[in-house]
Design a protein around this motif. Sequence first.
Motif, PDB file in Angstrom:
ATOM      1  N   LEU A  59     -22.756  63.129  -4.519  1.00 44.10           N
ATOM      2  CA  LEU A  59     -23.389  64.355  -4.008  1.00 44.10           C
ATOM      3  C   LEU A  59     -23.682  65.326  -5.144  1.00 44.10           C
ATOM      4  CD1 LEU A  59     -21.387  65.086  -0.717  1.00 44.10           C
ATOM      5  CD2 LEU A  59     -23.793  64.457  -0.912  1.00 44.10           C
ATOM      6  N   GLY A  60     -23.131  65.031  -6.318  1.00 42.05           N
ATOM      7  CA  GLY A  60     -23.416  65.878  -7.463  1.00 42.05           C
ATOM      8  C   GLY A  60     -22.243  66.728  -7.941  1.00 42.05           C
ATOM      9  N   HIS A  61     -21.094  66.552  -7.272  1.00 43.22           N
ATOM     10  CA  HIS A  61     -19.930  67.343  -7.683  1.00 43.22           C
ATOM     11  C   HIS A  61     -19.374  66.837  -9.015  1.00 43.22           C
ATOM     12  CE1 HIS A  61     -19.603  69.642  -3.941  1.00 43.22           C
ATOM     13  NE2 HIS A  61     -20.017  68.525  -3.332  1.00 43.22           N
ATOM     14  N   GLN A  62     -18.972  67.805  -9.831  1.00 39.90           N
ATOM     15  CA  GLN A  62     -18.377  67.450 -11.116  1.00 39.90           C
ATOM     16  C   GLN A  62     -16.907  67.863 -11.151  1.00 39.90           C
ATOM     17  OE1 GLN A  62     -20.210  66.403 -14.144  1.00 39.90           O
ATOM     18  NE2 GLN A  62     -21.940  65.925 -12.803  1.00 39.90           N
ATOM     19  N   ARG A  63     -16.623  68.968 -10.509  1.00 38.05           N
ATOM     20  CA  ARG A  63     -15.245  69.451 -10.489  1.00 38.05           C
ATOM     21  C   ARG A  63     -14.648  69.180  -9.113  1.00 38.05           C
ATOM     22  NH1 ARG A  63     -13.306  72.053 -14.473  1.00 38.05           N
ATOM     23  NH2 ARG A  63     -11.796  73.272 -13.288  1.00 38.05           N
ATOM     24  N   ILE A  64     -13.927  68.087  -9.023  1.00 36.17           N
ATOM     25  CA  ILE A  64     -13.360  67.649  -7.748  1.00 36.17           C
ATOM     26  C   ILE A  64     -11.842  67.729  -7.839  1.00 36.17           C
ATOM     27  CG2 ILE A  64     -13.166  65.749  -6.104  1.00 36.17           C
ATOM     28  CD1 ILE A  64     -15.819  64.693  -7.283  1.00 36.17           C
ATOM     29  N   ALA A  65     -11.247  68.472  -6.933  1.00 27.59           N
ATOM     30  CA  ALA A  65      -9.785  68.603  -6.945  1.00 27.59           C
ATOM     31  C   ALA A  65      -9.154  67.526  -6.067  1.00 27.59           C
ATOM     32  CB  ALA A  65      -9.380  69.983  -6.443  1.00 27.59           C
ATOM     33  N   GLU A  95      -5.682  70.267 -14.234  1.00 26.99           N
ATOM     34  CA  GLU A  95      -5.531  71.515 -13.480  1.00 26.99           C
ATOM     35  C   GLU A  95      -6.090  71.375 -12.066  1.00 26.99           C
ATOM     36  OE1 GLU A  95      -7.767  70.918 -15.693  1.00 26.99           O
ATOM     37  OE2 GLU A  95      -9.668  71.945 -15.305  1.00 26.99           O
ATOM     38  N   LEU A  96      -6.846  70.332 -11.815  1.00 23.29           N
ATOM     39  CA  LEU A  96      -7.398  70.118 -10.470  1.00 23.29           C
ATOM     40  C   LEU A  96      -6.568  69.128  -9.650  1.00 23.29           C
ATOM     41  CD1 LEU A  96     -11.271  70.046 -11.083  1.00 23.29           C
ATOM     42  CD2 LEU A  96      -9.792  71.968 -10.499  1.00 23.29           C
ATOM     43  N   GLU A  97      -5.543  68.587 -10.253  1.00 20.44           N
ATOM     44  CA  GLU A  97      -4.650  67.702  -9.494  1.00 20.44           C
ATOM     45  C   GLU A  97      -3.467  68.513  -9.006  1.00 20.44           C
ATOM     46  OE1 GLU A  97      -3.577  64.356 -11.876  1.00 20.44           O
ATOM     47  OE2 GLU A  97      -5.638  63.593 -11.992  1.00 20.44           O
ATOM     48  N   THR A 124      -4.862  74.984  -2.070  1.00 17.99           N
ATOM     49  CA  THR A 124      -6.216  75.528  -2.087  1.00 17.99           C
ATOM     50  C   THR A 124      -6.232  76.947  -2.649  1.00 17.99           C
ATOM     51  OG1 THR A 124      -6.713  74.214  -0.148  1.00 17.99           O
ATOM     52  CG2 THR A 124      -8.258  75.957  -0.686  1.00 17.99           C
ATOM     53  N   LEU A 125      -5.262  77.748  -2.199  1.00 18.59           N
ATOM     54  CA  LEU A 125      -5.201  79.117  -2.726  1.00 18.59           C
ATOM     55  C   LEU A 125      -5.073  79.094  -4.242  1.00 18.59           C
ATOM     56  CD1 LEU A 125      -2.996  81.044  -0.138  1.00 18.59           C
ATOM     57  CD2 LEU A 125      -5.481  80.868  -0.315  1.00 18.59           C
ATOM     58  N   ARG A 126      -4.246  78.202  -4.740  1.00 17.75           N
ATOM     59  CA  ARG A 126      -4.082  78.118  -6.203  1.00 17.75           C
ATOM     60  C   ARG A 126      -5.386  77.673  -6.864  1.00 17.75           C
ATOM     61  NH1 ARG A 126       1.031  76.349  -4.999  1.00 17.75           N
ATOM     62  NH2 ARG A 126       0.367  74.174  -5.019  1.00 17.75           N
ATOM     63  N   LEU A 127      -6.042  76.720  -6.242  1.00 19.17           N
ATOM     64  CA  LEU A 127      -7.292  76.226  -6.837  1.00 19.17           C
ATOM     65  C   LEU A 127      -8.338  77.339  -6.923  1.00 19.17           C
ATOM     66  CD1 LEU A 127      -7.630  72.748  -5.069  1.00 19.17           C
ATOM     67  CD2 LEU A 127      -7.367  73.144  -7.530  1.00 19.17           C
ATOM     68  N   VAL A 174      -6.509  73.135   3.857  1.00 16.34           N
ATOM     69  CA  VAL A 174      -7.614  73.541   2.989  1.00 16.34           C
ATOM     70  C   VAL A 174      -8.598  74.405   3.779  1.00 16.34           C
ATOM     71  CG1 VAL A 174      -9.614  72.711   1.684  1.00 16.34           C
ATOM     72  CG2 VAL A 174      -7.410  71.512   1.505  1.00 16.34           C
ATOM     73  N   TYR A 175      -8.950  73.929   4.973  1.00 14.48           N
ATOM     74  CA  TYR A 175      -9.861  74.693   5.830  1.00 14.48           C
ATOM     75  C   TYR A 175      -9.314  76.101   6.064  1.00 14.48           C
ATOM     76  CZ  TYR A 175     -13.196  71.118   7.514  1.00 14.48           C
ATOM     77  OH  TYR A 175     -14.196  70.198   7.629  1.00 14.48           O
ATOM     78  N   ARG A 176      -8.043  76.175   6.364  1.00 11.81           N
ATOM     79  CA  ARG A 176      -7.458  77.469   6.705  1.00 11.81           C
ATOM     80  C   ARG A 176      -7.557  78.426   5.515  1.00 11.81           C
ATOM     81  NH1 ARG A 176      -1.841  79.411   7.138  1.00 11.81           N
ATOM     82  NH2 ARG A 176      -1.062  77.344   6.638  1.00 11.81           N
ATOM     83  N   ALA A 177      -7.212  77.919   4.343  1.00 12.10           N
ATOM     84  CA  ALA A 177      -7.257  78.761   3.147  1.00 12.10           C
ATOM     85  C   ALA A 177      -8.688  79.216   2.860  1.00 12.10           C
ATOM     86  CB  ALA A 177      -6.685  77.986   1.961  1.00 12.10           C
ATOM     87  N   LEU A 178      -9.621  78.268   2.971  1.00 14.51           N
ATOM     88  CA  LEU A 178     -11.018  78.609   2.691  1.00 14.51           C
ATOM     89  C   LEU A 178     -11.515  79.661   3.680  1.00 14.51           C
ATOM     90  CD1 LEU A 178     -12.473  75.050   1.965  1.00 14.51           C
ATOM     91  CD2 LEU A 178     -11.945  76.857   0.308  1.00 14.51           C
ATOM     92  N   HIS A 179     -11.133  79.499   4.925  1.00  9.68           N
ATOM     93  CA  HIS A 179     -11.577  80.448   5.938  1.00  9.68           C
ATOM     94  C   HIS A 179     -11.017  81.842   5.672  1.00  9.68           C
ATOM     95  CE1 HIS A 179     -11.533  82.367   9.999  1.00  9.68           C
ATOM     96  NE2 HIS A 179     -12.787  81.947   9.933  1.00  9.68           N
ATOM     97  N   GLU A 180      -9.776  81.871   5.273  1.00 11.89           N
ATOM     98  CA  GLU A 180      -9.148  83.156   4.951  1.00 11.89           C
ATOM     99  C   GLU A 180      -9.870  83.846   3.808  1.00 11.89           C
ATOM    100  OE1 GLU A 180      -5.082  83.234   3.957  1.00 11.89           O
ATOM    101  OE2 GLU A 180      -4.399  82.784   5.989  1.00 11.89           O
ATOM    102  N   ARG A 181     -10.291  83.071   2.823  1.00 14.74           N
ATOM    103  CA  ARG A 181     -10.975  83.630   1.659  1.00 14.74           C
ATOM    104  C   ARG A 181     -12.476  83.799   1.921  1.00 14.74           C
ATOM    105  NH1 ARG A 181      -6.710  84.754   0.640  1.00 14.74           N
ATOM    106  NH2 ARG A 181      -5.409  84.359  -1.188  1.00 14.74           N
ATOM    107  N   GLY A 182     -12.884  83.483   3.118  1.00 17.72           N
ATOM    108  CA  GLY A 182     -14.283  83.675   3.476  1.00 17.72           C
ATOM    109  C   GLY A 182     -15.239  82.678   2.858  1.00 17.72           C
TER     110      GLY A 182
END
Lengths: 368, 368
Positions: free
Chosen positions: A205-211, A243-245, A259-262, A283-291
């Motif tokens: 899909l084109g991602h380079q930085r994958i955690a 750092e992404l692991e 996720t928050l750390r990432l 992950v979803y929850r953290a992302l949603h919290e951070r908008g």
Amino acid sequence: MIAQWLCYNRSETFRGEQAQHKSMARRHNIDGRPTIAQIARIAGVSVPTVSKVLNGRADVSLPTREKVERIIEEYGFVRNRAARALRKGKTGLVDLLLPRLDDEYYLPILEGVAQVLREAGLRLVLTATDYKPEEEVRWITTVTDHSTDGILVVLPSERAIEQLERSGLPFVLIHNQGGLQATAPSVRITSWEGGFVATTYLLRLGHQRIAYIGKTSPARDAIERIAGYRAALDAAGLPLMPELECDGDFTEASGYQATLRLLELPEPPTAIFAGNDRQAAGVYRALHERGLAVPEQMSVVGFDNLPYTEIMNPPLTTIHAPRLELGRTAATMLLRLINGEQLEMPRVVLPTHLVERQSCSPPRQQQE
Amino acid sequence: MIAQWLCYNRSETFRGEQAQHKSMARRHNIDGRPTIAQIARIAGVSVPTVSKVLNGRADVSLPTREKVERIIEEYGFVRNRAARALRKGKTGLVDLLLPRLDDEYYLPILEGVAQVLREAGLRLVLTATDYKPEEEVRWITTVTDHSTDGILVVLPSERAIEQLERSGLPFVLIHNQGGLQATAPSVRITSWEGGFVATTYLLRLGHQRIAYIGKTSPARDAIERIAGYRAALDAAGLPLMPELECDGDFTEASGYQATLRLLELPEPPTAIFAGNDRQAAGVYRALHERGLAVPEQMSVVGFDNLPYTEIMNPPLTTIHAPRLELGRTAATMLLRLINGEQLEMPRVVLPTHLVERQSCSPPRQQQE
DNA sequence: AAAGAAATCGAAATCGTTTTCTACAAGAAA
DNA sequence: TTTCTTGTAGAAAACGATTTCGATTTCTTT
């Protein structure tokens, strides 16, 4: 669920008229159920003859057979399974050991095992060991007393395997964590491939930085998943990015925290491969919290394909772990072993595959 | 343990004077596990004495007991459960009949039953009947052959109950759908109260137009839920609003469709009581598609408190159905019955309660 | 010291079925 | 007719534990 109650109750309206069995049998036996001896006496034949009829042996003449069958039918005779088990040395039972019962991950495995056993006419004895090796060993010891025909163990501990091999009972391991050299019959899934495929999908899909989340677990499957992830990065000519692991114990909470750390990283990832679906929910929850929107601002891939991933918002792209087949295959193998057959393939590995839903898209910079 | 069998066989081999007995015993015991008779011979006591030691009877002197116990320990003896079952008429097995295994709703029930049985030292035999009464009846018939000590049936059909009562086996019903007059031992939950509480909660928040999804099912629990909903409206002095009572078969899809229909109403509801959590998930999906925010633009309440309601976005307010306790209570009751005791309370109803999370708020007009 | 009571142990029956293994009859082959 | 199969049926011995009940032995009591 209640949907089925509906049609279920419908068919209820046709209340089957059950043939009521002669109450004469009551006279002969205290608990009301006739024995072979009584059937034999009533039919005017000997006990072995009744047994032969029951077991479909050849050396019974047709008239005799029919007479006995009629009496058996008439009195609703069923043979005492305990006596049969004692004499034949088979119980008609198979034990399944699961780490936990309240974990939906294991449900399809259980379902698959149950399906196969039902077809084979065997009953399934279920036990939860609560991830405690001593519980496993204790249980295996207690069923070594001729009370089971075979054992299936999900996520067996080393000690459990030793105990099983020592017991002489037929057994098949599911999700064996043990070393590669182990020779015991087992069924696993291609976790490495799953990790590889998930990561490759994100790369395409084109991602380079994958955690990746879930580094710490020493479990075999977890190790394979991260190895697949790394191999995919490597195959794409990308360096590993420590750092992404992220650490993660495969719970929702650890997905959330990772996720928050990432997100606090100077250069956050554009995609997260979440080790399993539970962590993906975090992950979803953290992302949603951070908008942050999925997949527009962050792509997410899970692993396992739990039922609720379909109703997540957006539906989660994940790696399907064929758990039903895991159960079916293991049970089928065990049946062979119980039957005294040799397994031509004692160590089976079942393929995983990607289930593409709506939690992934190309990274933002490429979208524009 | 094999080590001990080894030394066992070795010592036997060197015992010349008991040769004739030994060869006989060996010939009959194919799989190498010692029997009571062998233990007795080695310990120099009689068979009944060993049995008494095993069963903790009083009429064995301390030295004898210790000697026998030592030999039992040394040879890793476990008694043959089939023989024991035959003689005692008890199998140490309890059967649990579930409609389906792949439905997470039933998981905690299973877990609760398993807990209690484990504490009691009984094994759990699990079967799925796929909502088919004939499967239930077939299974009940086949375990009537002395191969179980008791049966637990979740959502039993009428025919299954008849069959159970006829069988003479101890049994307890879980989620019995039958009429109120039934006298069979059973455990249920307060579905009516749950419906009442959920609706009252929404009313207290200020909602006037509250929809209900799941009108059609004839299942006892479904009928009670909607009755509770109506009673709450009535108690608040509100009229029934038939256009807000939607059909629904308690699947995610029907929640989705019902919601779409509700949104097309000239005056849509401000809150939806979704019958169960699965329908609530469908409600979420429809609302999200239409761009409506939960709880700001629509409050939602579920029923059951399935695990994933916690990770829904936002976490779902729902009615907790105490399913673990359902299983525990039913199993405890069955144990009593197996033990020959009378149940002082044969028909138990377990309370539900509201779990307040983040899917509800006062309706918009009151917010401003 | 004798008699009765209590503790301890084992022979034999039992649970209900399956599995030899023998016996007898009827039909086939001599 | 005699002998040999072949087909049927039943007597008896397992399977491995538990239970009953009678036989010893040991301990109290008078």
